[in-house]
Design a protein around this motif. Structure first.
Motif, PDB file in Angstrom:
ATOM      1  N   VAL A 433      80.418  38.793   5.140  1.00 47.11           N
ATOM      2  CA  VAL A 433      80.313  40.237   4.898  1.00 47.11           C
ATOM      3  C   VAL A 433      79.825  40.959   6.149  1.00 47.11           C
ATOM      4  CG1 VAL A 433      79.079  42.003   3.593  1.00 47.11           C
ATOM      5  CG2 VAL A 433      79.975  39.990   2.412  1.00 47.11           C
ATOM      6  N   VAL A 434      78.769  40.417   6.764  1.00 48.80           N
ATOM      7  CA  VAL A 434      78.203  41.054   7.956  1.00 48.80           C
ATOM      8  C   VAL A 434      79.236  41.115   9.081  1.00 48.80           C
ATOM      9  CG1 VAL A 434      76.470  40.815   9.790  1.00 48.80           C
ATOM     10  CG2 VAL A 434      75.825  40.468   7.392  1.00 48.80           C
ATOM     11  N   LEU A 435      79.916  40.007   9.305  1.00 45.67           N
ATOM     12  CA  LEU A 435      80.900  39.976  10.390  1.00 45.67           C
ATOM     13  C   LEU A 435      82.117  40.850  10.068  1.00 45.67           C
ATOM     14  CD1 LEU A 435      80.726  36.167  11.278  1.00 45.67           C
ATOM     15  CD2 LEU A 435      79.718  38.085  12.515  1.00 45.67           C
ATOM     16  N   PHE A 436      82.462  40.938   8.789  1.00 48.29           N
ATOM     17  CA  PHE A 436      83.566  41.822   8.408  1.00 48.29           C
ATOM     18  C   PHE A 436      83.192  43.283   8.661  1.00 48.29           C
ATOM     19  CE2 PHE A 436      85.600  44.546   5.219  1.00 48.29           C
ATOM     20  CZ  PHE A 436      86.928  44.304   5.506  1.00 48.29           C
ATOM     21  N   VAL A 437      81.953  43.628   8.278  1.00 45.88           N
ATOM     22  CA  VAL A 437      81.487  44.999   8.515  1.00 45.88           C
ATOM     23  C   VAL A 437      81.489  45.311  10.004  1.00 45.88           C
ATOM     24  CG1 VAL A 437      79.465  46.512   8.392  1.00 45.88           C
ATOM     25  CG2 VAL A 437      80.137  45.154   6.400  1.00 45.88           C
ATOM     26  N   ARG A 438      81.017  44.358  10.797  1.00 48.43           N
ATOM     27  CA  ARG A 438      80.985  44.583  12.235  1.00 48.43           C
ATOM     28  C   ARG A 438      82.398  44.782  12.791  1.00 48.43           C
ATOM     29  NH1 ARG A 438      78.902  40.264  16.827  1.00 48.43           N
ATOM     30  NH2 ARG A 438      79.474  41.520  18.630  1.00 48.43           N
ATOM     31  N   ARG A 439      83.327  43.945  12.341  1.00 44.07           N
ATOM     32  CA  ARG A 439      84.698  44.038  12.850  1.00 44.07           C
ATOM     33  C   ARG A 439      85.346  45.360  12.440  1.00 44.07           C
ATOM     34  NH1 ARG A 439      88.274  38.898  11.789  1.00 44.07           N
ATOM     35  NH2 ARG A 439      86.677  38.134  13.228  1.00 44.07           N
ATOM     36  N   GLN A 440      85.123  45.771  11.192  1.00 42.91           N
ATOM     37  CA  GLN A 440      85.697  47.029  10.730  1.00 42.91           C
ATOM     38  C   GLN A 440      85.078  48.232  11.438  1.00 42.91           C
ATOM     39  OE1 GLN A 440      88.380  47.376   8.634  1.00 42.91           O
ATOM     40  NE2 GLN A 440      88.459  45.166   8.970  1.00 42.91           N
ATOM     41  N   SER A 441      83.769  48.137  11.735  1.00 45.08           N
ATOM     42  CA  SER A 441      83.119  49.242  12.448  1.00 45.08           C
ATOM     43  C   SER A 441      83.656  49.363  13.869  1.00 45.08           C
ATOM     44  CB  SER A 441      81.600  49.037  12.474  1.00 45.08           C
ATOM     45  OG  SER A 441      81.257  47.881  13.230  1.00 45.08           O
ATOM     46  N   GLU A 442      84.038  48.229  14.468  1.00 43.45           N
ATOM     47  CA  GLU A 442      84.618  48.272  15.809  1.00 43.45           C
ATOM     48  C   GLU A 442      86.011  48.898  15.803  1.00 43.45           C
ATOM     49  OE1 GLU A 442      84.497  44.222  16.982  1.00 43.45           O
ATOM     50  OE2 GLU A 442      82.388  44.263  17.612  1.00 43.45           O
ATOM     51  N   ILE A 443      86.711  48.753  14.683  1.00 38.21           N
ATOM     52  CA  ILE A 443      88.058  49.306  14.584  1.00 38.21           C
ATOM     53  C   ILE A 443      88.022  50.836  14.524  1.00 38.21           C
ATOM     54  CG2 ILE A 443      90.080  49.468  13.062  1.00 38.21           C
ATOM     55  CD1 ILE A 443      89.641  46.541  12.348  1.00 38.21           C
ATOM     56  N   PHE A 444      87.003  51.397  13.822  1.00 39.08           N
ATOM     57  CA  PHE A 444      86.944  52.857  13.684  1.00 39.08           C
ATOM     58  C   PHE A 444      86.670  53.506  15.046  1.00 39.08           C
ATOM     59  CE2 PHE A 444      84.569  56.794  13.227  1.00 39.08           C
ATOM     60  CZ  PHE A 444      85.463  57.526  12.465  1.00 39.08           C
ATOM     61  N   ARG A 445      87.440  54.577  15.345  1.00 39.85           N
ATOM     62  CA  ARG A 445      87.261  55.315  16.599  1.00 39.85           C
ATOM     63  C   ARG A 445      87.404  56.808  16.334  1.00 39.85           C
ATOM     64  NH1 ARG A 445      91.442  52.096  18.000  1.00 39.85           N
ATOM     65  NH2 ARG A 445      92.716  53.834  18.771  1.00 39.85           N
ATOM     66  N   ALA A 446      86.706  57.601  17.128  1.00 38.02           N
ATOM     67  CA  ALA A 446      86.838  59.060  17.117  1.00 38.02           C
ATOM     68  C   ALA A 446      87.076  59.479  18.562  1.00 38.02           C
ATOM     69  CB  ALA A 446      85.601  59.716  16.537  1.00 38.02           C
ATOM     70  N   GLU A 447      88.342  59.686  18.917  1.00 34.71           N
ATOM     71  CA  GLU A 447      88.695  59.935  20.310  1.00 34.71           C
ATOM     72  C   GLU A 447      89.090  61.402  20.522  1.00 34.71           C
ATOM     73  OE1 GLU A 447      91.856  57.276  21.235  1.00 34.71           O
ATOM     74  OE2 GLU A 447      90.577  55.483  21.219  1.00 34.71           O
ATOM     75  N   PRO A 448      88.520  62.061  21.548  1.00 32.91           N
ATOM     76  CA  PRO A 448      88.916  63.441  21.848  1.00 32.91           C
ATOM     77  C   PRO A 448      90.341  63.468  22.399  1.00 32.91           C
ATOM     78  CG  PRO A 448      87.437  62.591  23.522  1.00 32.91           C
ATOM     79  CD  PRO A 448      87.483  61.552  22.452  1.00 32.91           C
ATOM     80  N   VAL A 449      91.165  64.358  21.861  1.00 30.81           N
ATOM     81  CA  VAL A 449      92.566  64.443  22.304  1.00 30.81           C
ATOM     82  C   VAL A 449      92.910  65.812  22.898  1.00 30.81           C
ATOM     83  CG1 VAL A 449      93.406  62.678  20.712  1.00 30.81           C
ATOM     84  CG2 VAL A 449      93.263  65.051  19.939  1.00 30.81           C
ATOM     85  N   ALA A 450      92.109  66.838  22.627  1.00 33.94           N
ATOM     86  CA  ALA A 450      92.352  68.175  23.205  1.00 33.94           C
ATOM     87  C   ALA A 450      91.038  68.942  23.228  1.00 33.94           C
ATOM     88  CB  ALA A 450      93.396  68.937  22.397  1.00 33.94           C
ATOM     89  N   GLU A 451      90.847  69.790  24.241  1.00 34.17           N
ATOM     90  CA  GLU A 451      89.576  70.499  24.355  1.00 34.17           C
ATOM     91  C   GLU A 451      89.781  71.826  25.086  1.00 34.17           C
ATOM     92  OE1 GLU A 451      85.004  69.694  25.961  1.00 34.17           O
ATOM     93  OE2 GLU A 451      86.546  68.128  26.128  1.00 34.17           O
TER      94      GLU A 451
END
Length: 546
Positions: A433-451
């Motif tokens: 569970v812990v390693l799955f949570v860590r892996r899924q958290s690494e997948i999530f990203r919030a990237e700036p695309v326009a400013e």
């Protein structure tokens, strides 16, 4: 009012397989069942003795539970009975709580298994990661092998402890009582178990030479005998004829009773049951995992319809609830006997029922002969079982997989050996569970695309859940650094899911933006995130501040 989930229907596979049943299938099932019954004889005795019980406990478990599991189960060709995986668990329970409490634990585990099947929870077992299964399976194999060292070496030890390090210390402290006769029988047994099927392989030199002999048909008939049975008969005769000074079933247990087992109620109290929660859960968990893994193996090797996991668990539950009242031990699906059943030509659960009846006939007719079986030979059989049980190649293949996989497998393996299976599975699942949570958290990203000066757009990827909410802090920091009003647009077309922790992080972001006179806007929301925002009222608050 919410509806309760539908319960599983009680539909044994036997009822389905008997439709269109003919004489040809009956002959195949009877032949396969008789073959498996012969194979089960030495294994059932060995499993019981290694578990700290009398040999008849294993035999009658194989007979009673084997018949019930086949008659009521959800597979066509699976064979049930005592299994090597239970040896370590049962021995530990007997050592700490006694045989009477083992019977109560087994019956309680049977009730739990039945409820798991009744409430359609059979598929949950598949959520146990394969690395955890391999880890505890290999750990159990090591412990089985260690538990047989006493009888293999013929050491004079009255009782073995359950703890790993205590066992090693006890063995080392009694090494001076080493019996070369017992060791010789055990080693010959192990070598014979490895050599017997290879001797009769189609491409073996031994088989080619026999093709030149006129009596080859009689010799080939001998080749059909299972290797454990050949070892049991030949080495028992050798030890008896030469009067070898080795311990036998007769000298330790006084032989095997030739009578039917008596029905007896174990001393039952709720106070005792409360103390046995952990052993009960362990038996139920291991029984469920082993039986459903075995059923999946049977699906792959046979042409019969796929198994019904919920029906199989209900049958396992009934068997384990009944067997303790006849002095039996925990039962589950057994891979070795199931594979033998398939290769012998079984087509339906009738083969498993015949296996139980043929084993009962052997016990009732030939029980006195069992007293001459040397325990070193049974130890050799179990050493062979432990070797075949372990997935040893997986250790070499670990380098191909991630560090997460290695950590779960190795930690489960070591904890199984040093502590016990319950702790190992708990640790393995927590790590998963812990390693799955860590892996899924690494997948999530919030990237700036326009400013621009007044607006910044971020693209969201993956799942925004409790393990990934910290990544929203970067957006909050950008809002704080702006100094004045700043509009934030979140492109959520690639946001797969959102949980309440993620929603709370978005609420905090919205408050920070509104405090400075800006607004928060979402683009391309998928169904699940949109639904959660609507139900929580967050969508309304966004519209009010727009």
């Amino acid at each position: 009012m919410p509806q309760l989930p539908a319960l599983a229907s009680f539909r044994p596979r036997l009822m389905r397989d008997l439709k269109g049943y003919d004489r040809d299938r009956l002959f195949k099932d009877v032949g396969a069942g008789a073959t498996v019954g012969i194979v089960a004889l030495p294994l059932a005795m060995a499993f019981a003795i290694a578990s700290g019980l009398k040999p008849e406990a294993g035999l009658w478990t194989a007979i009673i539970a084997g018949f019930i599991i086949s008659a009521l189960g959800g597979t066509s060709v699976q064979i049930g009975g005592p299994a090597g995986a239970f040896i370590v668990i049962v021995y530990g329970i007997v050592e700490r709580y006694g045989v009477a409490n083992l019977l109560i634990s087994t019956a309680s585990a049977g009730v739990l298994l039945f409820l798991l099947g009744l409430f359609r929870l059979g598929t949950l077992v598949r959520y146990v990661p394969v690395s955890v299964v391999i880890g505890f399976t290999n750990g159990i194999a090591v412990l089985i092998a260690l538990s047989q060292v006493r009888d293999l070496l013929g050491l004079e030890i009255t009782k073995m402890p359950a703890d790993f390090f205590a066992q090693i210390g006890t063995l080392a402290g009694h090494i001076q009582s080493f019996n070369p006769y017992a060791f010789g029988l055990g080693v010959v047994c192990i070598l014979g178990l490895f050599a017997w099927p290879r001797l009769w392989a189609v491409d073996s030199q031994f088989r080619r030479q026999l093709d030149q002999i006129q009596t080859v048909s009689a010799l080939r008939a001998t080749s059909r005998l299972p290797a454990p049975v050949v070892a049991l008969i030949t080495l028992s005769l050798l030890a008896w004829a030469l009067h070898m000074p080795v311990e036998t079933i007769g000298t330790r247990f006084g032989g095997i009773p030739q009578d039917l087992p008596a029905f007896a109620l174990p001393d039952f109290s709720w106070e005792t049951v409360k103390l046995l929660v952990t052993p009960t859960l362990t038996i139920a968990l291991l029984g469920a995992i082993e039986s459903l893994l075995c059923a999946r193996v049977a699906d792959q090797l046979s042409d019969t319809p796929k198994h019904d996991p919920n029906q199989e668990l209900m049958a396992q539950g009934i068997a384990n609830a009944v067997v303790p009242f006849f002095g039996g031990m925990p039962a589950t699906g057994t891979i070795a006997r199931t594979v033998t059943n398939i290769r012998a030509g079984a087509t339906s659960p009738v083969a498993g029922m015949v296996h139980a009846l043929s084993l009962a006939a052997v016990v009732l007719l030939a029980a006195p002969l069992a007293q001459h079986i040397p325990l070193a030979v049974l130890a050799g059989v179990l050493m062979f079982v432990a070797w075949n049980m372990g997935e040893w190649r997986e250790f070499n293949r670990m380098k191909r997989f991630s560090n997460h996989y290695r950590l779960m497998m190795v930690s489960t393996f070591l904890v199984t050996i040093v502590f016990d299976l319950t702790v190992a599975v708990e640790l393995g699942l927590v790590l998963a569970v812990v390693l799955f949570v860590r892996r899924q958290s690494e997948i999530f990203r919030a990237e700036p695309v326009a400013e621009t000066d007044q607006q910044i757009t971020f693209q969201l990827y993956g799942s925004l859940f409790f393990g990934a909410v910290a990544k929203i802090d970067a957006i909050v920091a950008r809002v704080e650094q702006a100094g004045g009003p700043l509009n934030v647009v979140l492109d959520a077309t690639r946001l797969i899911s959102l949980d309440t922790s993620g929603l709370d992080a978005l609420e905090s972001l919205h408050k920070e933006i509104a405090k400075r006179g800006g607004r928060l806007e979402f683009l391309g929301l998928n169904e699940q995130p949109r639904s959660l925002m609507e139900r929580s009222g967050f969508a309304d608050r966004l519209r009010e501040s727009a």
